[in-house]
Motif scaffolding. Structure first.
Motif, PDB file in Angstrom:
ATOM      1  N   GLU A 254       0.829  -1.217   0.000  1.00 21.94           N
ATOM      2  CA  GLU A 254       0.000   0.000   0.000  1.00 21.94           C
ATOM      3  C   GLU A 254       0.860   1.263   0.000  1.00 21.94           C
ATOM      4  O   GLU A 254       0.546   2.248  -0.652  1.00 21.94           O
ATOM      5  CB  GLU A 254      -0.927   0.003   1.221  1.00 21.94           C
ATOM      6  CG  GLU A 254      -2.355  -0.382   0.892  1.00 21.94           C
ATOM      7  CD  GLU A 254      -3.320  -0.089   2.021  1.00 21.94           C
ATOM      8  OE1 GLU A 254      -3.846   1.042   2.052  1.00 21.94           O
ATOM      9  OE2 GLU A 254      -3.542  -0.991   2.839  1.00 21.94           O
ATOM     10  N   LEU A 257       1.867   2.891  -3.252  1.00 18.88           N
ATOM     11  CA  LEU A 257       0.827   3.516  -4.073  1.00 18.88           C
ATOM     12  C   LEU A 257       0.705   4.996  -3.709  1.00 18.88           C
ATOM     13  O   LEU A 257      -0.370   5.509  -3.414  1.00 18.88           O
ATOM     14  CB  LEU A 257      -0.499   2.783  -3.884  1.00 18.88           C
ATOM     15  CG  LEU A 257      -0.466   1.315  -4.374  1.00 18.88           C
ATOM     16  CD1 LEU A 257      -1.571   0.503  -3.749  1.00 18.88           C
ATOM     17  CD2 LEU A 257      -0.543   1.268  -5.896  1.00 18.88           C
ATOM     18  N   VAL A 262      -6.701   4.610  -2.103  1.00 21.46           N
ATOM     19  CA  VAL A 262      -7.020   3.183  -2.133  1.00 21.46           C
ATOM     20  C   VAL A 262      -8.518   2.992  -1.912  1.00 21.46           C
ATOM     21  O   VAL A 262      -9.067   3.431  -0.909  1.00 21.46           O
ATOM     22  CB  VAL A 262      -6.211   2.401  -1.068  1.00 21.46           C
ATOM     23  CG1 VAL A 262      -6.604   0.917  -1.081  1.00 21.46           C
ATOM     24  CG2 VAL A 262      -4.709   2.540  -1.317  1.00 21.46           C
ATOM     25  N   ILE A 265      -9.231  -3.560  -1.550  1.00 26.42           N
ATOM     26  CA  ILE A 265      -8.182  -4.580  -1.633  1.00 26.42           C
ATOM     27  C   ILE A 265      -8.841  -5.935  -1.402  1.00 26.42           C
ATOM     28  O   ILE A 265      -9.611  -6.108  -0.454  1.00 26.42           O
ATOM     29  CB  ILE A 265      -7.066  -4.361  -0.584  1.00 26.42           C
ATOM     30  CG1 ILE A 265      -6.357  -3.019  -0.826  1.00 26.42           C
ATOM     31  CG2 ILE A 265      -6.043  -5.501  -0.647  1.00 26.42           C
ATOM     32  CD1 ILE A 265      -5.293  -2.682   0.206  1.00 26.42           C
ATOM     33  N   ILE A 277      -5.894  -4.806  -6.091  1.00 28.25           N
ATOM     34  CA  ILE A 277      -5.858  -3.521  -5.405  1.00 28.25           C
ATOM     35  C   ILE A 277      -6.453  -2.473  -6.336  1.00 28.25           C
ATOM     36  O   ILE A 277      -5.967  -2.284  -7.452  1.00 28.25           O
ATOM     37  CB  ILE A 277      -4.418  -3.112  -5.015  1.00 28.25           C
ATOM     38  CG1 ILE A 277      -3.749  -4.204  -4.169  1.00 28.25           C
ATOM     39  CG2 ILE A 277      -4.414  -1.781  -4.255  1.00 28.25           C
ATOM     40  CD1 ILE A 277      -2.292  -3.933  -3.842  1.00 28.25           C
ATOM     41  N   VAL A 279      -7.341   1.436  -6.953  1.00 29.97           N
ATOM     42  CA  VAL A 279      -7.008   2.797  -6.485  1.00 29.97           C
ATOM     43  C   VAL A 279      -7.533   3.830  -7.476  1.00 29.97           C
ATOM     44  O   VAL A 279      -7.856   3.508  -8.622  1.00 29.97           O
ATOM     45  CB  VAL A 279      -5.482   2.971  -6.309  1.00 29.97           C
ATOM     46  CG1 VAL A 279      -4.943   2.030  -5.240  1.00 29.97           C
ATOM     47  CG2 VAL A 279      -4.725   2.792  -7.621  1.00 29.97           C
TER      48      VAL A 279
END
Length: 284
Positions: A254, A257, A262, A265, A277, A279
């Motif tokens: 994480e 990123l 986010v 997940i 994941i 985002v």
């Protein structure tokens, strides 16, 4: 070595036993003269995948440096073997009269269908209902995710598939050419994603395949380039792995990123290998 099945264990495989068995398989795979599909190659990689999808609480970040190096080596070997497997089946399927109907000949077709279904479900859950333009980065000679999404879930979406290997794209084009409607919506671009800039701003959603960026440094650079040029509010779906699956594919943390919000997940616990994941690039 006999393949260890989930039924062999009451709960989960101990980390030290898992690592020992993975390293035995790594030693055997490293000695292979070729990673092209064969009975021996297929058996070893099937054993590896079966082992790495067992329940296990291992965190590969805790492994000593020597084992980290072997893990990275194994990921590269897995990537090479996967590429050769896709090339062989894509070459064969592309020659069939209606190639698009023969995708299920690929050994892991069902897994890709499950993964694509999961990814679509997560996109819908997060408000991505009918994206107009989608990019898939790292599509390869068997662009199964794009194909499953385009045929089953996103029937009016345009897909641009990016891969730096023209041979892979050429085979993928032949498969798609067997369906006139699909061919209009699906293009293949031979380019490294690091060279794709303003074009990334045209997509509502971008998929990043697990093997794009084989180590942390490269993965972070790819994520940075995508974030820089994708449009504000655009969605990025990143494939990662958790636990023992990290011996098969790179892990995306994480904290890597940076600059993304986010949204979701998901870590599978069945035969599907990749985590998902989701985002978004914030709107400023």
């Amino acid at each position: 070595m006999a393949s260890l099945q989930i039924s062999d264990l009451e709960t989960e495989i101990p980390s030290d036993l898992l690592v020992s068995r993975v390293m035995q398989l790594h030693a055997s795979i490293s000695k292979l003269e070729s990673l092209r599909p064969s009975k021996q190659v297929n058996t070893l990689f099937t054993q590896l995948v079966n082992l790495c999808t067992l329940p296990c609480s291992i965190d590969v970040k805790d492994l000593p440096q020597e084992l980290q190096a072997k893990r990275e080596s194994l990921i590269i070997l897995c990537g090479q073997a996967e590429g050769l497997l896709e090339l062989e089946f894509s070459s064969f399927i592309a020659k069939t009269p209606k190639a698009i109907n023969d995708l299920n000949l690929f050994p892991y077709y069902d897994n890709y269908v499950k993964l694509a279904n999961l990814e679509h479900k997560i996109l819908v859950k997060n408000g991505v209902l009918k994206p107009k333009n989608v990019a898939f980065v790292g599509s390869g000679p068997m662009p199964l995710t794009s194909l499953v999404l385009a045929m089953n879930h996103m029937k009016f979406t345009h897909f641009d598939n990016y891969d730096f290997d023209e041979k892979a794209n050429s085979l993928a084009r032949k498969i798609v050419a067997s369906d006139v409607e699909l061919e209009k919506r699906m293009k293949f671009v031979t380019k490294d994603v690091m060279e794709v800039k303003e074009k990334l701003g045209e997509y509502d959603c971008i998929f990043l395949a697990a093997l794009v960026g084989m180590n942390k440094e490269k993965k972070v650079k790819v994520l940075g380039n995508v974030r820089k040029y994708m449009k504000e509010g655009g969605i990025l779906l990143v494939r990662s792995v958790k636990g023992p699956r990290a011996f098969l594919y790179p892990v995306v943390e994480e904290r890597e990123l940076v600059g993304f919000e986010v949204l979701d997940i998901f870590h599978p616990t069945d035969e599907v290998v990749n985590s998902i994941i989701l985002v978004r690039k914030p709107i400023f």
